[in-house]
Scaffold this motif. Sequence first.
Motif, PDB file in Angstrom:
ATOM      1  N   ILE A   5      12.948 -10.720  -4.919  1.00 36.72           N
ATOM      2  CA  ILE A   5      14.230 -10.533  -4.231  1.00 36.72           C
ATOM      3  C   ILE A   5      14.774 -11.892  -3.808  1.00 36.72           C
ATOM      4  O   ILE A   5      14.106 -12.644  -3.108  1.00 36.72           O
ATOM      5  CB  ILE A   5      14.051  -9.654  -2.963  1.00 36.72           C
ATOM      6  N   ASP A   6      16.002 -12.186  -4.239  1.00 34.14           N
ATOM      7  CA  ASP A   6      16.628 -13.446  -3.849  1.00 34.14           C
ATOM      8  C   ASP A   6      17.230 -13.357  -2.452  1.00 34.14           C
ATOM      9  O   ASP A   6      17.061 -14.249  -1.633  1.00 34.14           O
ATOM     10  CB  ASP A   6      17.729 -13.840  -4.847  1.00 34.14           C
ATOM     11  N   LEU A   7      17.956 -12.264  -2.196  1.00 39.66           N
ATOM     12  CA  LEU A   7      18.687 -12.143  -0.934  1.00 39.66           C
ATOM     13  C   LEU A   7      18.568 -10.724  -0.382  1.00 39.66           C
ATOM     14  O   LEU A   7      18.806  -9.750  -1.099  1.00 39.66           O
ATOM     15  CB  LEU A   7      20.167 -12.498  -1.151  1.00 39.66           C
ATOM     16  N   ILE A  59      25.382 -11.432  -2.946  1.00 39.70           N
ATOM     17  CA  ILE A  59      25.246  -9.991  -2.747  1.00 39.70           C
ATOM     18  C   ILE A  59      23.766  -9.668  -2.601  1.00 39.70           C
ATOM     19  O   ILE A  59      22.983  -9.909  -3.512  1.00 39.70           O
ATOM     20  CB  ILE A  59      25.852  -9.219  -3.941  1.00 39.70           C
ATOM     21  N   PRO A  60      23.375  -9.136  -1.448  1.00 37.26           N
ATOM     22  CA  PRO A  60      21.949  -8.820  -1.235  1.00 37.26           C
ATOM     23  C   PRO A  60      21.447  -7.756  -2.205  1.00 37.26           C
ATOM     24  O   PRO A  60      22.185  -6.848  -2.576  1.00 37.26           O
ATOM     25  CB  PRO A  60      21.894  -8.291   0.194  1.00 37.26           C
ATOM     26  N   GLN A  61      20.194  -7.880  -2.573  1.00 38.42           N
ATOM     27  CA  GLN A  61      19.570  -6.873  -3.415  1.00 38.42           C
ATOM     28  C   GLN A  61      18.989  -5.748  -2.563  1.00 38.42           C
ATOM     29  O   GLN A  61      18.777  -4.649  -3.051  1.00 38.42           O
ATOM     30  CB  GLN A  61      18.469  -7.511  -4.259  1.00 38.42           C
ATOM     31  N   VAL A  62      18.716  -6.049  -1.283  1.00 39.08           N
ATOM     32  CA  VAL A  62      18.173  -5.066  -0.356  1.00 39.08           C
ATOM     33  C   VAL A  62      18.952  -5.141   0.955  1.00 39.08           C
ATOM     34  O   VAL A  62      19.190  -6.236   1.473  1.00 39.08           O
ATOM     35  CB  VAL A  62      16.676  -5.332  -0.058  1.00 39.08           C
ATOM     36  N   PHE A 132      10.212  -3.363  -0.471  1.00 38.15           N
ATOM     37  CA  PHE A 132      10.605  -4.467  -1.333  1.00 38.15           C
ATOM     38  C   PHE A 132      10.005  -4.357  -2.739  1.00 38.15           C
ATOM     39  O   PHE A 132      10.536  -4.892  -3.690  1.00 38.15           O
ATOM     40  CB  PHE A 132      10.282  -5.804  -0.677  1.00 38.15           C
ATOM     41  N   GLN A 133       8.891  -3.659  -2.862  1.00 34.34           N
ATOM     42  CA  GLN A 133       8.289  -3.449  -4.177  1.00 34.34           C
ATOM     43  C   GLN A 133       9.048  -2.387  -4.980  1.00 34.34           C
ATOM     44  O   GLN A 133       9.005  -2.396  -6.204  1.00 34.34           O
ATOM     45  CB  GLN A 133       6.818  -3.049  -4.036  1.00 34.34           C
TER      46      GLN A 133
END
Length: 135
Positions: A5-7, A59-62, A132-133
Amino acid sequence: MNHKIDLACIIDDDKLYVKMLSRLLDIKKLCKEFLVFENGSEAFSYFKGVFEQPEEDKIPQVILLDLNMPVMDGWQFLDEFVKIKSKLKRPMTLYVVSSSINPEDIQRAKAFEEVSDYWIKPISLGELEEMFQQV
């Protein structure tokens, strides 16, 4: 370490909880960076701006969204977010993370197509890693 996850993004007004969550994200290296907003209004303004000028890396992934906040609560944020999400090109996972154990709140949150799951605070390290997984 290579982050999946980047962001990520935390939308929550509980400063102590946010500090603990931020620390866990850092320690476990679950993402490269994260944004923190104290209410839905701050977060919505950010997303609206990013979606109007699509910059994928912003843009957040989570998203971890609390329901009970001042100014604009999580429900109001969700109502507005669904209107602009169609402009999104990057996959995003939104979790509602709330202290509410009310079955009506859980059912209402899960009724939003944009909500991937509902988690009850406090979140354990194992639960955070699981979130997150799944992304």
